[in-house]
Write a protein that holds these residues in place. Structure first.
Motif, PDB file in Angstrom:
ATOM      1  N   ALA A 146       9.613  -3.723  -9.350  1.00 10.72           N
ATOM      2  CA  ALA A 146       8.974  -2.606  -8.653  1.00 10.72           C
ATOM      3  C   ALA A 146      10.085  -1.783  -8.023  1.00 10.72           C
ATOM      4  N   THR A 147       9.730  -0.603  -7.601  1.00 11.23           N
ATOM      5  CA  THR A 147      10.718   0.245  -6.932  1.00 11.23           C
ATOM      6  C   THR A 147      10.470   0.237  -5.425  1.00 11.23           C
ATOM      7  N   TYR A 148      11.473   0.626  -4.699  1.00 14.02           N
ATOM      8  CA  TYR A 148      11.328   0.760  -3.244  1.00 14.02           C
ATOM      9  C   TYR A 148      10.230   1.778  -2.950  1.00 14.02           C
ATOM     10  N   ASP A 149      10.180   2.827  -3.740  1.00 11.94           N
ATOM     11  CA  ASP A 149       9.163   3.866  -3.580  1.00 11.94           C
ATOM     12  C   ASP A 149       7.756   3.290  -3.740  1.00 11.94           C
ATOM     13  N   ASP A 150       7.579   2.380  -4.706  1.00 10.24           N
ATOM     14  CA  ASP A 150       6.284   1.704  -4.889  1.00 10.24           C
ATOM     15  C   ASP A 150       5.895   0.974  -3.609  1.00 10.24           C
ATOM     16  N   PHE A 151       6.875   0.307  -3.008  1.00 14.62           N
ATOM     17  CA  PHE A 151       6.619  -0.482  -1.803  1.00 14.62           C
ATOM     18  C   PHE A 151       6.240   0.408  -0.625  1.00 14.62           C
ATOM     19  N   VAL A 152       7.066   1.399  -0.300  1.00 16.78           N
ATOM     20  CA  VAL A 152       6.808   2.216   0.890  1.00 16.78           C
ATOM     21  C   VAL A 152       5.578   3.101   0.740  1.00 16.78           C
ATOM     22  N   ASN A 153       5.202   3.424  -0.494  1.00 18.97           N
ATOM     23  CA  ASN A 153       4.019   4.253  -0.711  1.00 18.97           C
ATOM     24  C   ASN A 153       2.766   3.436  -1.006  1.00 18.97           C
ATOM     25  N   GLY A 154       2.872   2.119  -0.827  1.00 21.54           N
ATOM     26  CA  GLY A 154       1.701   1.257  -0.950  1.00 21.54           C
ATOM     27  C   GLY A 154       1.108   1.197  -2.341  1.00 21.54           C
ATOM     28  N   ARG A 155       1.941   1.266  -3.382  1.00 21.95           N
ATOM     29  CA  ARG A 155       1.445   1.196  -4.757  1.00 21.95           C
ATOM     30  C   ARG A 155       1.261  -0.259  -5.178  1.00 21.95           C
ATOM     31  N   PHE A 156       0.292  -0.901  -4.547  1.00 24.07           N
ATOM     32  CA  PHE A 156      -0.089  -2.264  -4.881  1.00 24.07           C
ATOM     33  C   PHE A 156      -1.547  -2.441  -4.494  1.00 24.07           C
ATOM     34  N   LEU A 157      -2.180  -3.464  -5.050  1.00 26.64           N
ATOM     35  CA  LEU A 157      -3.628  -3.640  -4.860  1.00 26.64           C
ATOM     36  C   LEU A 157      -3.998  -4.279  -3.537  1.00 26.64           C
TER      37      LEU A 157
END
Length: 113
Positions: free
Chosen positions: A97-108
Motif C-alpha cells: 500500500a502507499t502512504y497516501d492510501d493510509f492517510v486518506n483512509g483507503r481501506f475497508l
C-alpha cells in the motif's frame, strides 16, 4: 534494526540476481515474480519470503486491510508472527500500500488514523 545502507540501490544492483535463491512460503496465494532470482517453494514457519541463509525474512501483507485485520481480529496470531521474526538477523513486514492510501483512509476498516 536495518542498516540504512542494507537495501541501497547500488548494493542491490551489483548482486548477480540469477545466482540468488529466495525461499517462498508454499501458502503464498499470489506470489511475487522475482525473476531472474531462483525461487524455492516450501512451507516456511515464519514469513512469506526468506533468504537462503535464513538471515533475512519478509512478512508480506497484501493490503492495508490485511494489516489492519492482523492488528485487530487476528492480533494474537500477528503478535506470535512478530515474535518469531525476532529470531532473524533482519526482518521486514512489507505492506503493499502507499502512504497516501493510509492517510486518506483507503481501506475497508472503520479504524481511524
Amino acid at each position: 534494526m536495518l542498516d540504512a545502507n542494507f537495501f541501497s540501490l547500488s548494493k542491490i544492483s551489483k548482486l548477480p540476481m540469477n545466482q540468488v535463491t529466495i525461499l517462498q512460503d508454499s501458502r503464498e496465494r499470489f506470489p511475487w515474480n522475482l525473476e531472474p532470482m531462483k525461487i524455492e517453494v516450501l512451507a516456511l514457519q515464519t514469513g512469506d519470503y526468506c533468504s537462503i541463509d535464513k538471515k533475512l525474512v519478509i512478512e508480506r501483507k497484501g493490503s492495508l486491510d490485511e494489516l489492519i485485520s492482523c492488528m485487530t481480529l487476528s492480533r494474537e496470531r500477528f503478535e506470535r508472527e512478530l515474535e518469531r521474526l525476532q529470531a532473524f538477523e533482519r526482518a521486514l513486514v512489507m505492506v503493499e500500500a502507499t502512504y497516501d492510501d493510509f492517510v486518506n483512509g483507503r481501506f475497508l476498516s472503520q479504524m481511524s488514523v
